[in-house]
Design a protein around this motif. Structure first.
Motif, PDB file in Angstrom:
ATOM      1  N   LEU A  90      37.435  20.649  12.240  1.00  0.00           N
ATOM      2  CA  LEU A  90      38.004  19.461  12.872  1.00  0.00           C
ATOM      3  C   LEU A  90      39.526  19.425  12.859  1.00  0.00           C
ATOM      4  CD1 LEU A  90      35.440  16.911  11.451  1.00  0.00           C
ATOM      5  CD2 LEU A  90      35.426  18.035  13.682  1.00  0.00           C
ATOM      6  N   ASP A  91      40.146  19.846  11.774  1.00  0.00           N
ATOM      7  CA  ASP A  91      41.600  19.928  11.704  1.00  0.00           C
ATOM      8  C   ASP A  91      41.950  20.717  10.437  1.00  0.00           C
ATOM      9  OD1 ASP A  91      41.533  18.124   9.479  1.00  0.00           O
ATOM     10  OD2 ASP A  91      41.777  16.405  10.790  1.00  0.00           O
ATOM     11  N   GLU A  92      43.230  20.946  10.204  1.00  0.00           N
ATOM     12  CA  GLU A  92      43.626  21.782   9.067  1.00  0.00           C
ATOM     13  C   GLU A  92      43.285  21.143   7.728  1.00  0.00           C
ATOM     14  OE1 GLU A  92      47.617  23.920   7.168  1.00  0.00           O
ATOM     15  OE2 GLU A  92      47.563  23.358   9.277  1.00  0.00           O
ATOM     16  N   ALA A  93      43.531  19.866   7.587  1.00  0.00           N
ATOM     17  CA  ALA A  93      43.321  19.208   6.293  1.00  0.00           C
ATOM     18  C   ALA A  93      41.852  19.201   5.902  1.00  0.00           C
ATOM     19  CB  ALA A  93      43.862  17.784   6.339  1.00  0.00           C
ATOM     20  N   THR A  94      40.978  18.851   6.845  1.00  0.00           N
ATOM     21  CA  THR A  94      39.554  18.842   6.510  1.00  0.00           C
ATOM     22  C   THR A  94      39.026  20.260   6.329  1.00  0.00           C
ATOM     23  OG1 THR A  94      38.997  18.658   8.862  1.00  0.00           O
ATOM     24  CG2 THR A  94      39.089  16.613   7.598  1.00  0.00           C
ATOM     25  N   ALA A  95      39.610  21.238   7.034  1.00  0.00           N
ATOM     26  CA  ALA A  95      39.215  22.635   6.821  1.00  0.00           C
ATOM     27  C   ALA A  95      39.569  23.067   5.402  1.00  0.00           C
ATOM     28  CB  ALA A  95      39.895  23.540   7.839  1.00  0.00           C
ATOM     29  N   ALA A  96      40.732  22.623   4.906  1.00  0.00           N
ATOM     30  CA  ALA A  96      41.114  22.942   3.520  1.00  0.00           C
ATOM     31  C   ALA A  96      40.136  22.311   2.534  1.00  0.00           C
ATOM     32  CB  ALA A  96      42.538  22.450   3.253  1.00  0.00           C
ATOM     33  N   ALA A  97      39.716  21.083   2.819  1.00  0.00           N
ATOM     34  CA  ALA A  97      38.736  20.425   1.946  1.00  0.00           C
ATOM     35  C   ALA A  97      37.406  21.169   1.978  1.00  0.00           C
ATOM     36  CB  ALA A  97      38.550  18.970   2.370  1.00  0.00           C
TER      37      ALA A  97
END
Length: 961
Positions: free
Chosen positions: A158-165
């Motif tokens: 979905l986006d970079e931040a949620t991918a990191a999570a």
């Protein structure tokens, strides 16, 4: 409102010949008043109000019309939106922080982003009629694997931040030391990434430690580390030694990497990363005030079965030819439920396709030239700043500089604003400048002038990236990235792939619970207006008043539609809405000193993301039974609620039910949960059957997520983008997600569930236009028409296929479930055979085997005409006749049109036709197929072969043989 009054209202007020004629409702609803009357007659009803009375429990029906503005005409809606858009001010934004300007080639913008052949397609679950976007996604996966230097990549997140999570969850799930609950996150990560990771770590008992990787002291209590490459301040670090230390203590390593920089810098896979994540935004995707953008996720092959999201793989079809499909589907939430490793149920397919086409169009040489140019501009800027006494804090950089300004910071920022430029204020006397591919010489001169420098020195600069950081390996080596660099070739490639996909431009897509209505052109137009697309998500508030006006109005309208006082637009998918809603419930209980409430009751019929989301939010899932009619078993609910009274946190319930029925006991269900101190979370997937007729808050829910990409007409885009805002009751408003960098109206500066303050901001415009065009009466009429169309199909087909569930008066809601299970015994035909045979008729299959195995769940929506509904019914009746031919011995039980479907053009024209039925019956099973035929590009795909021989990147076609 019956058919006659609808006609009066829609065309004009009686006697008013001056009213606008470009009204929307009559364009949105598929059938005219005469056809509506015919369908009502088939059901034995006189008007739509009678249908509502017989379908919807009286105790939950709205007594008054929704308080919404009067419906706009199409032209007026765009004029009003233009006025609002003018309140936005477009500055050149060099803020960075994970968002950089990019240029989407017009051939891609016009022929994909603005093309309904691409944006109205559904998730590629029926692979045979999804080969176009599956190929584009395979290109995407190959691009990510090549640039990151890792072995496998999914089809986007979905986006970079949620991918990191998600990467953190992968590491957490892989840990060998069960007591390891520490996660190191570098202070050089983007602030929004740190906040989202913290938000999502807390419910699982994960402790996030933020600090410098240079001084971090790792031990066996750490299960993972996350770093940024380059850092949010622009600095480039060698993480190889740090990753070695992490591996030595059993921790997995995660690198959030700028994708464009990887064309110049050593890729994460070459310095020890187990996972690489990031965003594709700068591969042609506009700012859009935060989205939608595609996140990426790449990892080692050994972790492929733990990887979240979707994975496109290569298999073979019935003719032995290569065919693409979604692979390793056992990871999907509808199978693993509360044991799922992620609650992600979608991707950002349309955005992933756009960025993959950006790479195809530019190729490796073009991508590198773009990166080198940006880097050279940054070096020129750095040289000029240093020559005039300004200190650059990061000696190594790709495109971002951090400048020590001290007390002069405020004046520099002000001077830049006077030039129409936004810079990043670190709030500590330091200023960040992130350059991108839009920058030209004049932009550099304007930037330098903000620092009091009047002349631009363009003489030679020194290379600022040390040799040890430079990339030595090739990337994008496949022929696809070397073949389409002219507009002619690119246009033809895009059109070729489009022709291999069935979309709403072809026919109805009658997917239950997925609400595939046609997305009106007038709704889509504003998305690419520069006033909305060119704004950085962290731009100052005085530049974004137009957007904020849209948000306030849309939140107000959604509040009226749901009955909830609090709305958050931040969740950028339905799964994220579920998660945000459950998190609000969890935090509410904790705030009251009842953190022990951790049980979430979920009916066995629920969408698979429900138990997955509950598990991700730290809840223990307890399943509630359903009765023979598909309703929640109230007695079992009472028993479970009583049993868990002290630790009951919530009930997740879908309404109307997943079985397509308005449950009569819904208020009692909510009351039972409340009586034991729990909260009611309502899954809004079926909101298309509620709008204007009933409201979640009035029914008794405390939280409800809305799928704007279903009910409120944001297109599916082949499996994304989506928007999943939540509405909450008054006592939960203070627990809505905030943002660490921008006040998004919640008053919170923590608890973000998405990278951007308002999630996928640019596409909520679509829902704003949709509601503005319909108004209260139009929305109510649309809901009634959705009920009519579903009941009409159920009635027409009930003598051929049993309708599994109905309400107490014999009617369904906005969808119905047809039972195909008996045919397996009598003819050997299974639901998949019917699904594939529908392709020969030019239809996408309904939702298959959910919520009941061996069934079709059909939702026609209000957008489809009676003619289209009749065509679909005729196709299903013909399929029934073909099944009867097998039962009667007239058709071979193994060699028949159903078992061999779908039939490709190549199969039909082959010199080796040996089937006992005719070519005409195979390819033209209905009269309308002779007038216009959609040909599946491949035959039936072998799913088992694809999973056993996993290939998930572009390889020479002979490699698949």
């Amino acid at each position: 409102m019956n058919a006659a009054t609808w006609n009066q209202t829609e065309t004009s007020k009686q006697g008013d010949r001056l009213a606008p004629l470009d009204t929307f409702l009559r364009r949105h609803v598929g059938s005219d008043p005469t056809q509506i009357k015919e369908m009502l007659s088939t059901l034995g009803l006189s008007n739509l109000d009678e249908l509502v009375a017989k379908s919807v429990p009286e105790g939950i029906r709205l007594a008054e019309e929704l308080q919404l503005p009067e419906a706009f005409s199409e032209r007026k809606s765009l004029n009003e939106l233009r006025k609002i858009a003018s309140k936005n001010r477009i500055f050149r934004s060099y803020i960075g922080a994970g968002y950089q300007g990019s240029v989407l080639p017009y051939v891609i913008q016009r022929n994909i982003l603005e093309n309904p052949g691409w944006y109205t397609a559904y998730t590629p679950y029926q692979a045979e009629i999804s080969q176009g976007r599956l190929e584009a996604l395979l290109n995407f996966q190959t691009m990510i694997m090549d640039l990151t230097g890792l072995e496998i990549a999914n089809a986007s997140l979905l986006d970079e931040a949620t991918a990191a999570a998600e990467a953190a969850f992968l590491a957490f799930g892989l840990r060998k030391n069960e007591t390891a609950k520490l996660l190191f996150v570098s202070e050089l990560c983007h602030p929004q990434t740190i906040d989202v990771v913290r938000t999502r770590a807390l419910p699982l008992g994960i402790e996030v430690k933020v600090g410098s990787h240079l001084s971090a002291e790792l031990n066996e209590d750490y299960f993972g580390v996350i770093v940024q490459y380059p850092g949010t301040d622009g600095s480039i670090h060698d993480y190889e030694r740090f990753f070695e230390l992490a591996h030595n203590v059993g921790a997995h390593t995660i690198c959030a990497a700028d994708l464009l920089s990887l064309s110049l810098l050593k890729p994460p896979g070459e310095f020890g990363a187990d996972v690489a994540v990031g965003t594709n935004q700068r591969f042609g995707l506009p700012f859009g005030f935060g989205g939608p953008h595609a996140g990426y996720f790449a990892t080692k092959d050994e972790f492929k079965r733990n990887m979240p999201g979707r994975l496109v793989g290569v298999s073979k079809d019935s003719q032995g030819n290569p065919g693409l499909r979604l692979s390793l589907q056992t990871r999907e939430q509808h199978i693993r439920r509360d044991k799922a490793t992620s609650n992600i149920c979608t991707a950002q397919v349309l955005l992933a396709v756009l960025s993959s086409m950006y790479a195809v169009y530019h190729g490796p040489k073009g991508i590198k030239e773009i990166a080198l140019r940006i880097h050279r501009l940054t070096e020129v800027l750095a040289k000029n700043l240093k020559a005039h006494g300004w200190k650059i804090c990061n000696p190594t950089y790709f495109d971002t500089l951090t400048i020590e300004c001290g007390p002069k910071a405020a004046s520099v920022l002000f001077a830049a604003r006077e030039k129409g430029i936004n810079l990043r204020d670190f709030q500590n006397g330091k200023i960040g400048i992130a350059l991108d591919e839009t920058v030209e010489k004049q932009d550099l001169e304007d930037l330098l002038s903000a620092f009091g420098i009047s002349a631009l020195d363009l003489t030679a600069v020194e290379e600022s990236i040390p040799n040890e950081f430079l990339r030595k390996t090739e990337y994008l080596t496949h022929q696809i990235f070397h073949s389409h660099h002219t507009e002619t070739k690119m246009l033809r490639y895009i059109r070729k792939l489009e022709s291999r996909d069935l979309s709403l431009t072809t026919s109805m897509i009658p997917l239950g619970s997925c609400t595939m209505k046609l997305n009106a052109t007038v709704e889509m137009l504003p998305v690419t207006w520069s006033e909305f697309s060119a704004l950085h998500p962290f731009a100052p508030a005085d530049q974004t008043e137009g957007y904020r006006t849209i948000f306030r109005q849309l939140e107000s309208w959604l509040s009226q539609i749901t009955g909830f006082p609090g709305i958050s637009l931040q969740p950028n998918a339905g799964s994220q809405g579920e998660y945000a809603g459950l998190l609000a419930i969890r935090n509410y209980h904790v705030s009251r000193g009842e953190g022990e409430r951790n049980v979430c009751l979920i009916p066995i019929s629920a969408h698979g993301t429900n138990p997955a989301s509950a598990a991700m939010a730290g809840f223990k899932v307890v399943v509630v039974a359903c009765d023979s009619e598909g309703n929640v078993d109230v007695q079992d609910l009472k028993t479970k609620a009583q049993e868990h009274s002290k630790d009951l946190a919530a009930l997740m319930v879908t309404y109307p039910s997943t079985h397509g029925v308005y449950e009569e006991s819904i208020k009692e269900i909510c009351s039972i949960v409340h009586s034991h101190g729990g909260q009611v979370y309502m899954d809004g997937a079926n909101m298309n059957a509620q709008v204007g007729i009933t409201r979640p808050a009035d029914i008794g829910a405390d939280v409800c997520h809305l799928n704007l990409h279903k009910t409120f007409c944001i297109p599916h885009g082949g499996g994304g983008p989506g928007v999943g805002p939540i509405g909450v009751a008054e006592h939960l408003v203070s627990f809505l997600p905030g943002h660490p960098l921008v006040d998004n109206g919640t008053g919170n500066f923590h608890g973000a569930v998405s990278a951007a303050p308002w999630g996928s901001a640019s596409i909520v415009l679509i829902s704003w236009v949709y509601i503005a065009l319909l108004g209260a009466r139009g929305l109510e009429q649309s809901t009634k028409m959705a009920l009519l169309n579903a009941n009409y199909i159920a009635k027409r087909l009930e003598n051929y296929y049993p309708v599994l569930y109905k309400g107490k008066n014999g009617f369904v809601a906005h969808e119905c479930i047809l039972d195909l299970r008996p045919f397996k015994k009598t003819s050997g035909i299974e639901v998949e055979d019917a699904a594939k045979r529908l392709m020969d008729f030019g239809f996408h299959a309904p939702t298959m085997s959910f919520p009941v195995p061996g069934t079709f769940m059909i939702e026609p929506t209000e957008s489809e005409s009676k003619e289209e509904l009749d065509r679909f019914c005729e196709a299903m009746i013909t399929i029934h006749e073909e099944i009867k031919e097998i039962e009667n011995g007239k058709s071979d039980p193994k060699d028949n049109p159903l078992k061999n479907s779908p039939h490709t053009a190549a199969m039909v024209i082959s010199d080796h036709w040996k089937h006992p039925y005719s070519r005409e019956k195979a390819a033209y099973p209905a009269s309308w197929t002779k007038e216009h035929k959609f040909w599946p590009y491949v035959g039936r795909i072998d799913n088992v072969y694809g999973d056993r021989n996993l290939v998930c990147s572009c390889l020479p076609m002979e490699s698949y043989e």
